[in-house]
Design a protein around this motif. Structure first.
Motif, PDB file in Angstrom:
ATOM      1  N   THR A  16      -4.585  27.587  55.588  1.00  0.00           N
ATOM      2  CA  THR A  16      -5.704  26.825  55.023  1.00  0.00           C
ATOM      3  C   THR A  16      -5.266  25.436  54.583  1.00  0.00           C
ATOM      4  OG1 THR A  16      -5.311  27.985  52.917  1.00  0.00           O
ATOM      5  CG2 THR A  16      -7.094  28.803  54.314  1.00  0.00           C
ATOM      6  N   GLN A  17      -4.059  25.305  54.040  1.00  0.00           N
ATOM      7  CA  GLN A  17      -3.592  23.984  53.626  1.00  0.00           C
ATOM      8  C   GLN A  17      -3.422  23.059  54.825  1.00  0.00           C
ATOM      9  OE1 GLN A  17      -3.316  22.852  50.384  1.00  0.00           O
ATOM     10  NE2 GLN A  17      -3.182  20.915  51.501  1.00  0.00           N
ATOM     11  N   ARG A  18      -2.981  23.606  55.942  1.00  0.00           N
ATOM     12  CA  ARG A  18      -2.838  22.795  57.154  1.00  0.00           C
ATOM     13  C   ARG A  18      -4.198  22.268  57.603  1.00  0.00           C
ATOM     14  NH1 ARG A  18       0.379  26.135  59.859  1.00  0.00           N
ATOM     15  NH2 ARG A  18      -1.242  27.200  61.001  1.00  0.00           N
ATOM     16  N   ALA A  19      -5.231  23.114  57.495  1.00  0.00           N
ATOM     17  CA  ALA A  19      -6.578  22.677  57.875  1.00  0.00           C
ATOM     18  C   ALA A  19      -7.075  21.566  56.956  1.00  0.00           C
ATOM     19  CB  ALA A  19      -7.541  23.863  57.831  1.00  0.00           C
ATOM     20  N   VAL A  20      -6.746  21.642  55.659  1.00  0.00           N
ATOM     21  CA  VAL A  20      -7.111  20.566  54.723  1.00  0.00           C
ATOM     22  C   VAL A  20      -6.368  19.287  55.093  1.00  0.00           C
ATOM     23  CG1 VAL A  20      -6.960  19.788  52.325  1.00  0.00           C
ATOM     24  CG2 VAL A  20      -7.652  22.141  52.822  1.00  0.00           C
ATOM     25  N   ASP A  21      -5.072  19.387  55.326  1.00  0.00           N
ATOM     26  CA  ASP A  21      -4.251  18.213  55.640  1.00  0.00           C
ATOM     27  C   ASP A  21      -4.709  17.517  56.916  1.00  0.00           C
ATOM     28  OD1 ASP A  21      -2.786  18.872  53.400  1.00  0.00           O
ATOM     29  OD2 ASP A  21      -1.126  19.776  54.510  1.00  0.00           O
ATOM     30  N   GLN A  22      -5.212  18.288  57.871  1.00  0.00           N
ATOM     31  CA  GLN A  22      -5.653  17.717  59.141  1.00  0.00           C
ATOM     32  C   GLN A  22      -7.104  17.240  59.098  1.00  0.00           C
ATOM     33  OE1 GLN A  22      -4.818  20.982  61.835  1.00  0.00           O
ATOM     34  NE2 GLN A  22      -2.630  20.522  61.927  1.00  0.00           N
ATOM     35  N   GLY A  23      -7.757  17.394  57.921  1.00  0.00           N
ATOM     36  CA  GLY A  23      -9.141  16.956  57.788  1.00  0.00           C
ATOM     37  C   GLY A  23     -10.146  17.870  58.449  1.00  0.00           C
ATOM     38  N   GLU A  24      -9.716  19.087  58.783  1.00  0.00           N
ATOM     39  CA  GLU A  24     -10.615  20.032  59.459  1.00  0.00           C
ATOM     40  C   GLU A  24     -11.647  20.610  58.490  1.00  0.00           C
ATOM     41  OE1 GLU A  24     -10.218  24.082  62.219  1.00  0.00           O
ATOM     42  OE2 GLU A  24      -8.412  23.129  61.405  1.00  0.00           O
ATOM     43  N   ILE A  25     -11.258  20.767  57.225  1.00  0.00           N
ATOM     44  CA  ILE A  25     -12.165  21.287  56.202  1.00  0.00           C
ATOM     45  C   ILE A  25     -12.054  20.436  54.950  1.00  0.00           C
ATOM     46  CG2 ILE A  25     -12.135  23.668  57.042  1.00  0.00           C
ATOM     47  CD1 ILE A  25     -10.077  24.293  54.827  1.00  0.00           C
ATOM     48  N   ASP A  26     -13.036  20.590  54.066  1.00  0.00           N
ATOM     49  CA  ASP A  26     -13.079  19.863  52.803  1.00  0.00           C
ATOM     50  C   ASP A  26     -12.261  20.635  51.762  1.00  0.00           C
ATOM     51  OD1 ASP A  26     -13.643  18.575  50.442  1.00  0.00           O
ATOM     52  OD2 ASP A  26     -15.823  18.669  50.651  1.00  0.00           O
ATOM     53  N   GLY A  27     -11.115  20.079  51.374  1.00  0.00           N
ATOM     54  CA  GLY A  27     -10.248  20.757  50.416  1.00  0.00           C
ATOM     55  C   GLY A  27     -10.905  21.003  49.076  1.00  0.00           C
ATOM     56  N   ALA A  28     -11.884  20.153  48.699  1.00  0.00           N
ATOM     57  CA  ALA A  28     -12.569  20.332  47.421  1.00  0.00           C
ATOM     58  C   ALA A  28     -13.385  21.622  47.396  1.00  0.00           C
ATOM     59  CB  ALA A  28     -13.476  19.135  47.145  1.00  0.00           C
ATOM     60  N   LYS A  29     -13.760  22.114  48.569  1.00  0.00           N
ATOM     61  CA  LYS A  29     -14.557  23.343  48.645  1.00  0.00           C
ATOM     62  C   LYS A  29     -13.688  24.599  48.748  1.00  0.00           C
ATOM     63  CE  LYS A  29     -18.581  21.203  50.826  1.00  0.00           C
ATOM     64  NZ  LYS A  29     -19.477  21.216  52.005  1.00  0.00           N
ATOM     65  N   LEU A  30     -12.390  24.402  48.919  1.00  0.00           N
ATOM     66  CA  LEU A  30     -11.502  25.537  49.137  1.00  0.00           C
ATOM     67  C   LEU A  30     -11.065  26.138  47.800  1.00  0.00           C
ATOM     68  CD1 LEU A  30     -10.053  27.158  51.401  1.00  0.00           C
ATOM     69  CD2 LEU A  30      -8.091  25.638  51.055  1.00  0.00           C
ATOM     70  N   THR A  31     -11.973  26.858  47.157  1.00  0.00           N
ATOM     71  CA  THR A  31     -11.634  27.545  45.916  1.00  0.00           C
ATOM     72  C   THR A  31     -10.796  28.787  46.247  1.00  0.00           C
ATOM     73  OG1 THR A  31     -13.566  28.988  45.968  1.00  0.00           O
ATOM     74  CG2 THR A  31     -13.850  26.807  44.945  1.00  0.00           C
ATOM     75  N   PRO A  32     -10.053  29.334  45.277  1.00  0.00           N
ATOM     76  CA  PRO A  32      -9.275  30.557  45.556  1.00  0.00           C
ATOM     77  C   PRO A  32     -10.146  31.698  46.078  1.00  0.00           C
ATOM     78  CG  PRO A  32      -8.544  29.561  43.503  1.00  0.00           C
ATOM     79  CD  PRO A  32      -9.760  28.785  43.937  1.00  0.00           C
ATOM     80  N   ARG A  33     -11.353  31.836  45.552  1.00  0.00           N
ATOM     81  CA  ARG A  33     -12.224  32.927  45.996  1.00  0.00           C
ATOM     82  C   ARG A  33     -12.645  32.748  47.460  1.00  0.00           C
ATOM     83  NH1 ARG A  33     -14.662  36.685  43.068  1.00  0.00           N
ATOM     84  NH2 ARG A  33     -14.335  35.527  41.146  1.00  0.00           N
TER      85      ARG A  33
END
Length: 198
Positions: free
Chosen positions: A143-160
């Motif tokens: 999931t962190q790789r997807a955030v770093d590559q701009g594939e997903i919005d890291g602000a929406k990636l809550t632990p749940r």
């Protein structure tokens, strides 16, 4: 396979890690066959081809022995980072890797461990945390790789939300006592998980 009513099989003497592994494997087999209530130090010793004092010297309680046996069995489920290039395909791959393992553990947790949870005053959630181990780092890396590559919005990636596809896989395994279908895995990723992150 040695059942509890059989005499121990005598062979070459085992020591150290080899003996510990044999005892933990025997405890796991006893847990699978008899459940927590039916497992005894004597039955584990017989199945491992040794004596009860050997087991007693290593584990003070049945709960501690079963915990270590579950950790050993869990450690065999090693996650491999798929690195497909997309969060969707990575997540589907991880879910496929975990699918059969979750179903097997679900059967144990629902049918075999009620007395374990009662005796130790613990819960399935606490057991899950104990067994997750190094697999968590692979899931977090994906999931962190997807955030770093701009594939997903890291602000929406809550632990749940990050746990959501794996929690749904586990839930289905517990409810149905069998692996989730590949079609259902893709539905979870495409219609539930990814839309929450984009």
């Amino acid at each position: 396979m040695h059942l509890a009513s059989e005499e121990p099989v005598r062979g070459r003497r085992r020591h150290g890690a080899e003996l510990d592994g044999a005892l933990l494997d025997a405890a796991w087999d006893e847990l699978m066959e008899r459940g927590y209530s039916g497992l005894t130090f004597d039955s584990v010793a017989r199945r491992a081809g040794t004596s009860r004092p050997v087991v007693n010297r290593r584990w003070a309680t049945k709960g501690a022995l079963v915990q270590d046996a579950m950790i050993r069995a869990s450690d065999r489920a090693v996650l491999v980072d798929p690195r497909t290039g997309s969060l969707r395909d990575d997540t589907i791959d991880l879910l496929e890797q975990l699918n059969v393992w979750f179903a097997g553990f679900a059967a144990i947790m629902t049918a075999q461990l009620a007395a374990y949870f009662d005796e130790l005053g613990t819960s399935p959630a606490e057991l899950r945390e104990m067994l997750v181990g190094t697999r968590r780092s692979v899931i977090e890396a994906v999931t962190q790789r997807a955030v770093d590559q701009g594939e997903i919005d890291g602000a929406k990636l809550t632990p749940r939300i990050a746990r959501l596809p794996y929690d749904l896989l586990r839930h289905e395994a517990i409810m149905n006592l069998r692996p989730m279908s590949s079609e259902a895995i893709r539905e979870v990723v495409d219609t539930i998980f990814l839309p929450l992150l984009r």
